[in-house]
Design a protein around this motif. Structure first.
Motif, PDB file in Angstrom:
ATOM      1  N   PRO B 113       0.903  -1.296   0.069  1.00 59.90           N
ATOM      2  CA  PRO B 113      -0.047  -0.063  -0.029  1.00 59.90           C
ATOM      3  C   PRO B 113       0.764   1.349  -0.011  1.00 59.90           C
ATOM      4  CG  PRO B 113      -0.882  -1.686   1.256  1.00 59.90           C
ATOM      5  CD  PRO B 113       0.442  -2.174   1.134  1.00 59.90           C
ATOM      6  N   GLY B 114       0.635   2.235  -1.052  1.00 62.01           N
ATOM      7  CA  GLY B 114       1.349   3.369  -1.013  1.00 62.01           C
ATOM      8  C   GLY B 114       2.504   3.328  -1.679  1.00 62.01           C
ATOM      9  N   CYS B 115       2.940   2.392  -2.242  1.00 60.99           N
ATOM     10  CA  CYS B 115       4.334   2.196  -2.780  1.00 60.99           C
ATOM     11  C   CYS B 115       4.282   1.265  -4.037  1.00 60.99           C
ATOM     12  CB  CYS B 115       5.299   1.335  -2.199  1.00 60.99           C
ATOM     13  SG  CYS B 115       7.054   1.352  -2.616  1.00 60.99           S
ATOM     14  N   VAL B 116       4.480   1.923  -5.170  1.00 61.58           N
ATOM     15  CA  VAL B 116       4.458   1.268  -6.519  1.00 61.58           C
ATOM     16  C   VAL B 116       5.856   0.780  -6.694  1.00 61.58           C
ATOM     17  CG1 VAL B 116       4.470   2.086  -9.200  1.00 61.58           C
ATOM     18  CG2 VAL B 116       2.725   2.930  -7.480  1.00 61.58           C
ATOM     19  N   GLY B 117       5.839  -0.244  -7.472  1.00 63.93           N
ATOM     20  CA  GLY B 117       7.184  -0.936  -7.917  1.00 63.93           C
ATOM     21  C   GLY B 117       7.181  -1.313  -9.472  1.00 63.93           C
ATOM     22  N   SER B 118       8.256  -1.734  -9.875  1.00 59.77           N
ATOM     23  CA  SER B 118       8.448  -2.212 -11.297  1.00 59.77           C
ATOM     24  C   SER B 118       8.538  -3.684 -11.009  1.00 59.77           C
ATOM     25  CB  SER B 118       9.735  -1.588 -11.900  1.00 59.77           C
ATOM     26  OG  SER B 118       9.758  -2.042 -13.088  1.00 59.77           O
ATOM     27  N   ARG B 149       8.791 -11.414  -5.619  1.00 57.18           N
ATOM     28  CA  ARG B 149       7.675 -10.349  -5.372  1.00 57.18           C
ATOM     29  C   ARG B 149       7.443 -10.291  -3.933  1.00 57.18           C
ATOM     30  NH1 ARG B 149       2.413  -8.218  -8.554  1.00 57.18           N
ATOM     31  NH2 ARG B 149       1.531  -7.081  -6.995  1.00 57.18           N
ATOM     32  N   ASP B 150       7.442 -11.715  -3.570  1.00 57.63           N
ATOM     33  CA  ASP B 150       6.957 -11.664  -1.756  1.00 57.63           C
ATOM     34  C   ASP B 150       8.344 -11.158  -1.020  1.00 57.63           C
ATOM     35  OD1 ASP B 150       7.658 -13.689   0.632  1.00 57.63           O
ATOM     36  OD2 ASP B 150       5.649 -13.006   0.515  1.00 57.63           O
ATOM     37  N   LEU B 151       9.723 -11.375  -1.522  1.00 58.57           N
ATOM     38  CA  LEU B 151      10.689 -11.026  -0.921  1.00 58.57           C
ATOM     39  C   LEU B 151      10.680  -9.247  -0.768  1.00 58.57           C
ATOM     40  CD1 LEU B 151      13.714 -11.328   0.360  1.00 58.57           C
ATOM     41  CD2 LEU B 151      14.439 -11.064  -1.932  1.00 58.57           C
ATOM     42  N   ALA B 152      10.455  -8.806  -2.120  1.00 60.97           N
ATOM     43  CA  ALA B 152      10.494  -7.372  -2.191  1.00 60.97           C
ATOM     44  C   ALA B 152       9.493  -6.694  -1.278  1.00 60.97           C
ATOM     45  CB  ALA B 152      10.353  -6.862  -3.556  1.00 60.97           C
ATOM     46  N   SER B 153       8.360  -7.227  -1.118  1.00 60.68           N
ATOM     47  CA  SER B 153       7.233  -6.920  -0.028  1.00 60.68           C
ATOM     48  C   SER B 153       7.623  -6.802   1.264  1.00 60.68           C
ATOM     49  CB  SER B 153       5.902  -7.587  -0.218  1.00 60.68           C
ATOM     50  OG  SER B 153       5.346  -7.687  -1.837  1.00 60.68           O
ATOM     51  N   ARG B 154       8.287  -7.798   1.890  1.00 62.12           N
ATOM     52  CA  ARG B 154       8.556  -8.088   3.073  1.00 62.12           C
ATOM     53  C   ARG B 154       9.704  -7.115   3.343  1.00 62.12           C
ATOM     54  NH1 ARG B 154       7.073 -13.286   5.229  1.00 62.12           N
ATOM     55  NH2 ARG B 154       5.764 -14.315   3.858  1.00 62.12           N
ATOM     56  N   ILE B 155      10.604  -7.014   2.371  1.00 68.54           N
ATOM     57  CA  ILE B 155      11.632  -5.772   2.961  1.00 68.54           C
ATOM     58  C   ILE B 155      11.101  -4.493   2.829  1.00 68.54           C
ATOM     59  CG2 ILE B 155      13.703  -4.903   2.062  1.00 68.54           C
ATOM     60  CD1 ILE B 155      14.439  -7.675   1.012  1.00 68.54           C
ATOM     61  N   ALA B 156      10.375  -4.108   1.729  1.00 67.99           N
ATOM     62  CA  ALA B 156       9.610  -2.813   1.527  1.00 67.99           C
ATOM     63  C   ALA B 156       8.846  -2.273   2.810  1.00 67.99           C
ATOM     64  CB  ALA B 156       8.847  -2.760   0.475  1.00 67.99           C
ATOM     65  N   GLU B 157       8.081  -3.131   3.535  1.00 68.69           N
ATOM     66  CA  GLU B 157       7.321  -2.829   4.464  1.00 68.69           C
ATOM     67  C   GLU B 157       8.103  -2.450   5.699  1.00 68.69           C
ATOM     68  OE1 GLU B 157       3.855  -6.217   3.635  1.00 68.69           O
ATOM     69  OE2 GLU B 157       5.258  -6.783   5.174  1.00 68.69           O
ATOM     70  N   ARG B 158       9.519  -2.771   5.728  1.00 67.31           N
ATOM     71  CA  ARG B 158      10.412  -2.465   6.874  1.00 67.31           C
ATOM     72  C   ARG B 158      11.075  -1.224   6.567  1.00 67.31           C
ATOM     73  NH1 ARG B 158      12.354  -7.233   9.796  1.00 67.31           N
ATOM     74  NH2 ARG B 158      11.032  -8.775   9.635  1.00 67.31           N
ATOM     75  N   LEU B 159      11.166  -0.649   5.362  1.00 65.63           N
ATOM     76  CA  LEU B 159      12.081   0.597   4.919  1.00 65.63           C
ATOM     77  C   LEU B 159      11.004   1.607   5.368  1.00 65.63           C
ATOM     78  CD1 LEU B 159      13.145  -0.379   1.336  1.00 65.63           C
ATOM     79  CD2 LEU B 159      14.548  -0.469   3.275  1.00 65.63           C
ATOM     80  N   PRO B 160      11.770   2.638   6.037  1.00 67.84           N
ATOM     81  CA  PRO B 160      11.224   4.031   6.380  1.00 67.84           C
ATOM     82  C   PRO B 160      10.993   4.925   5.213  1.00 67.84           C
ATOM     83  CG  PRO B 160      13.678   3.938   6.748  1.00 67.84           C
ATOM     84  CD  PRO B 160      13.210   2.803   6.389  1.00 67.84           C
ATOM     85  N   GLY B 161      10.122   5.722   5.506  1.00 67.85           N
ATOM     86  CA  GLY B 161       9.849   6.713   4.303  1.00 67.85           C
ATOM     87  C   GLY B 161       8.780   6.315   3.467  1.00 67.85           C
ATOM     88  N   GLU B 162       8.356   7.351   2.572  1.00 68.92           N
ATOM     89  CA  GLU B 162       7.129   7.440   1.850  1.00 68.92           C
ATOM     90  C   GLU B 162       7.621   6.334   0.193  1.00 68.92           C
ATOM     91  OE1 GLU B 162       4.899   8.937   4.164  1.00 68.92           O
ATOM     92  OE2 GLU B 162       3.937   8.398   2.079  1.00 68.92           O
ATOM     93  N   GLY B 163       6.667   5.730   0.096  1.00 69.59           N
ATOM     94  CA  GLY B 163       6.773   4.862  -1.012  1.00 69.59           C
ATOM     95  C   GLY B 163       6.699   5.903  -2.523  1.00 69.59           C
ATOM     96  N   THR B 164       7.350   5.610  -3.514  1.00 66.22           N
ATOM     97  CA  THR B 164       7.096   6.093  -4.737  1.00 66.22           C
ATOM     98  C   THR B 164       5.639   6.037  -5.478  1.00 66.22           C
ATOM     99  OG1 THR B 164       9.459   6.360  -4.919  1.00 66.22           O
ATOM    100  CG2 THR B 164       8.238   6.861  -6.962  1.00 66.22           C
ATOM    101  N   ASP B 165       4.863   6.839  -5.739  1.00 66.13           N
ATOM    102  CA  ASP B 165       3.481   6.281  -6.457  1.00 66.13           C
ATOM    103  C   ASP B 165       3.521   7.239  -7.687  1.00 66.13           C
ATOM    104  OD1 ASP B 165       1.339   8.503  -4.233  1.00 66.13           O
ATOM    105  OD2 ASP B 165       3.141   8.891  -5.293  1.00 66.13           O
ATOM    106  N   ASN B 166       4.574   8.218  -7.737  1.00 66.93           N
ATOM    107  CA  ASN B 166       4.536   8.891  -8.938  1.00 66.93           C
ATOM    108  C   ASN B 166       5.908   9.294  -9.345  1.00 66.93           C
ATOM    109  OD1 ASN B 166       3.763  10.757 -11.028  1.00 66.93           O
ATOM    110  ND2 ASN B 166       3.671  12.406  -9.836  1.00 66.93           N
ATOM    111  N   PRO B 167       6.665   8.143  -9.973  1.00 70.34           N
ATOM    112  CA  PRO B 167       8.271   8.058 -10.168  1.00 70.34           C
ATOM    113  C   PRO B 167       8.512   9.509 -10.938  1.00 70.34           C
ATOM    114  CG  PRO B 167       7.023   6.320 -11.294  1.00 70.34           C
ATOM    115  CD  PRO B 167       5.995   7.082 -10.492  1.00 70.34           C
ATOM    116  N   THR B 168       9.555  10.045 -10.376  1.00 71.18           N
ATOM    117  CA  THR B 168      10.113  11.152 -11.383  1.00 71.18           C
ATOM    118  C   THR B 168      10.819  10.707 -12.569  1.00 71.18           C
ATOM    119  OG1 THR B 168      10.584  12.388  -9.066  1.00 71.18           O
ATOM    120  CG2 THR B 168      11.903  13.222 -11.079  1.00 71.18           C
ATOM    121  N   ARG B 169      10.547  11.109 -13.476  1.00 80.95           N
ATOM    122  CA  ARG B 169      11.142  10.777 -14.805  1.00 80.95           C
ATOM    123  C   ARG B 169      12.662  11.133 -15.100  1.00 80.95           C
ATOM    124  NH1 ARG B 169       8.245   8.259 -18.161  1.00 80.95           N
ATOM    125  NH2 ARG B 169       5.820   8.435 -17.735  1.00 80.95           N
ATOM    126  N   ASN B 170      13.466  10.116 -15.158  1.00 80.59           N
ATOM    127  CA  ASN B 170      14.632  10.579 -15.556  1.00 80.59           C
ATOM    128  C   ASN B 170      15.491  11.618 -16.714  1.00 80.59           C
ATOM    129  OD1 ASN B 170      17.622  10.449 -14.857  1.00 80.59           O
ATOM    130  ND2 ASN B 170      18.035   8.703 -15.708  1.00 80.59           N
TER     131      ASN B 170
END
Lengths: 344, 170
Positions: B113-118, B149-170
């Motif tokens: 929730p609140g975090c988009v991923g590729s 996907r499961d691994l990334a989810s479990r790690i992401a839940e533990r990371l502080p800060g806001e997820g990217t839901d509108n990625p900045t274009r490079n």
């Protein structure tokens, strides 16, 4: 230089790194001109034995059965026994830039398949050589990447010896130089390659950060001392891509393998040379390319990359190929190459 | 003299590399702490001075975007061998920029929730706070993405800060 390790340890790591680069910069600036010591010539090899009608021969085989592709390619090349006139022991160079599987690194089954063909044609000894770590650190031990990828187990079953050496051991590297290089300083070439009778290069096809593309020429970053690699990459990171392209060609010139066999069954596109930089694997390219000319090999494989990677264009490698052509390492003019394309 | 210079550079590299290797795992937990995972190797840590040793020529892309440190851990879950690379950047904008440059727009979906991923079968990328996370199946041609996907989810839940839901274009 750093004469007192105790004082050294009180400096920050950033200071030490700058000192190291300064020392390396002095090395790159051509100290040989101020010393009585002279570097050795680059590895000396006979002209490309794989030619047809006076033109370098490049064979590209498309298929799905690796052994069948190799056999068809070797037959079209005229056989590997042309290499036996140079010696009966061959050293392989492969790509082990990181502990990530093919196509980031050379697949062990590919090396094994080539090794079998060499044994069949009469080679008595086949050795895979690499120098991608240091014994001083567990995480970067000389054989850490290969062991992590299962290379030793795969090749030792085929009777192929695996030799890894410490990239920080100055005694393992021989300074060599070609007077025709525009950069005056020598490079440290591993003595095992300098002394080898036959060197066969087994590249993969990938994108690269500063170098944009890596295949036959760029392979030889792994053949030279770590200090040379770091200095060259540092200059690339600071925007000096001309230095990087010159040095990349110098490294390849120092080795001059007699044969390049490229595993392009899959390629790494968009970024590289590892998956960690955002590279994407494209499967089902299903090609291997065999050629005694590194420059023609890269020119052909760059076209393959351009077919599969919309972010890549041939002008990205134009300068490297031009420098290599000027040094007479090979030709990038594919009209001057006899290209044989086989589909199985 | 050449030999002395080479040894000096080697010593410098060595002292820099002493900053990496096994040690503090940073924000990447041990396998058992994540659930059904085991550790395959010791964690690795890299700084700006040593990132080249891990990523070779790919380090430039990362360093130019405000890199601080990298932690790498390898996990196993069943027959899957997975790797997590956690890049700590100087701030959340730097992490978002790195993500924006590497993501596949066509593969983006909400991972937690609140975090988009590729999200692809072999790889998941995301940015959260000042962290850029890259989880991969060690087999780059893996077709089943459930484990990564499961691994990334479990790690992401533990990371502080806001997820990217509108990625900045490079």
């Amino acid at each position: 230089m750093i004469a007192d390790p105790a004082k050294t340890l009180r400096l920050t790591r950033r200071d030490l790194f700058r000192v190291g680069i300064g020392a390396g910069g002095a090395l790159a600036a051509g100290l040989s001109s101020s010393c009585a010591w002279s570097p050795a010539p680059c590895r000396e090899v006979a002209p490309n034995p794989f030619t047809q009608g006076g033109r370098p021969l490049l064979v590209a085989v498309q298929g799905e059965d690796l052994d069948a592709m190799l056999q068809a390619g070797i037959e079209a090349l005229g056989g590997l026994d042309r290499l036996l006139s140079f010696g009966h022991e061959a050293v392989f160079r492969a790509n082990y830039v990181a502990r990530q599987p093919y196509p980031v690194t050379t697949a062990p089954e590919f090396i094994a398949a080539v090794g079998r063909e060499l044994k069949t044609c009469g080679f008595r000894r086949r050795t895979l050589f690499d120098s991608h770590g240091s014994a001083l650190l567990t995480a970067s031990a000389p054989d850490a990447i290969m062991r992590g990828l299962g290379v030793h187990e795969h090749l030792e079953k085929e009777g192929i010896e695996v030799v890894t050496r410490d990239f920080l051991d100055a005694g393992e590297f021989r300074p060599v130089r070609n007077a025709a290089w525009r950069i005056s300083s020598p490079v440290g070439l591993h003595r095992m390659l300098h002394e080898a009778a036959v060197v066969i290069s087994l590249p993969v096809v990938k994108r690269h950060g500063a170098a944009r593309f890596t295949c036959a020429l760029k392979m030889h970053f792994g053949s030279v001392a770590m200090s040379d690699r770091i200095i060259t990459h540092q200059k690339g990171m600071r925007g000096d891509s001309e230095f990087l392209d010159e040095r990349l060609v110098n490294f390849a010139d120092a080795v001059k393998p007699q044969l390049n066999i490229v595993d392009a069954r899959a390629i790494l596109t968009r970024s590289g040379p590892t998956l960690s930089a955002g590279g994407r694997v494209v499967r089902d390219v299903n090609r291997i390319i065999l050629c005694g000319d590194m420059v023609a090999t890269d020119a052909y494989c760059a076209r393959l990359m351009a077919e599969h990677d919309e972010t890549f264009s041939l002008d990205m490698v134009e300068r490297q190929l031009k420098i290599a052509g000027a040094l007479k390492i090979g030709t990038a003019d594919l009209d001057a190459v006899r290209i044989v394309e086989i589909k199985l | 003299m050449i030999d002395l210079l080479i040894r000096s550079l080697s010593l410098t590299l060595l002292l820099g590399l002493l900053g990496c290797g096994s040690g503090n795992p940073g924000a990447l937990p041990a396998g058992p702490d994540l659930g059904p995972y085991s550790d395959l190797d010791q964690p690795e840590n890299y700084t700006g001075a040593t990132l080249y040793a891990y990523m070779n020529g790919g380090a430039e892309v990362i360093l130019q975007k405000g890199f601080s440190r990298l932690t790498v851990r390898r996990y196993a879950r069943g027959t899957d061998e997975l790797i997590a690379e956690l890049f700590e950047m100087k701030d959340s904008r730097a992490a978002a920029l790195l993500y924006g440059g590497m993501r596949r727009p066509e593969a983006e979906a909400e991972l937690i929730p609140g975090c988009v991923g590729s999200i692809t079968p072999a790889e998941v990328l995301l940015a959260k706070g000042r962290y850029f996370l890259l989880c991969r199946n060690e087999d780059p041609m893996a077709a089943d993405g459930a484990a990564v996907r499961d691994l990334a989810s479990r790690i992401a839940e533990r990371l502080p800060g806001e997820g990217t839901d509108n990625p900045t274009r490079n």
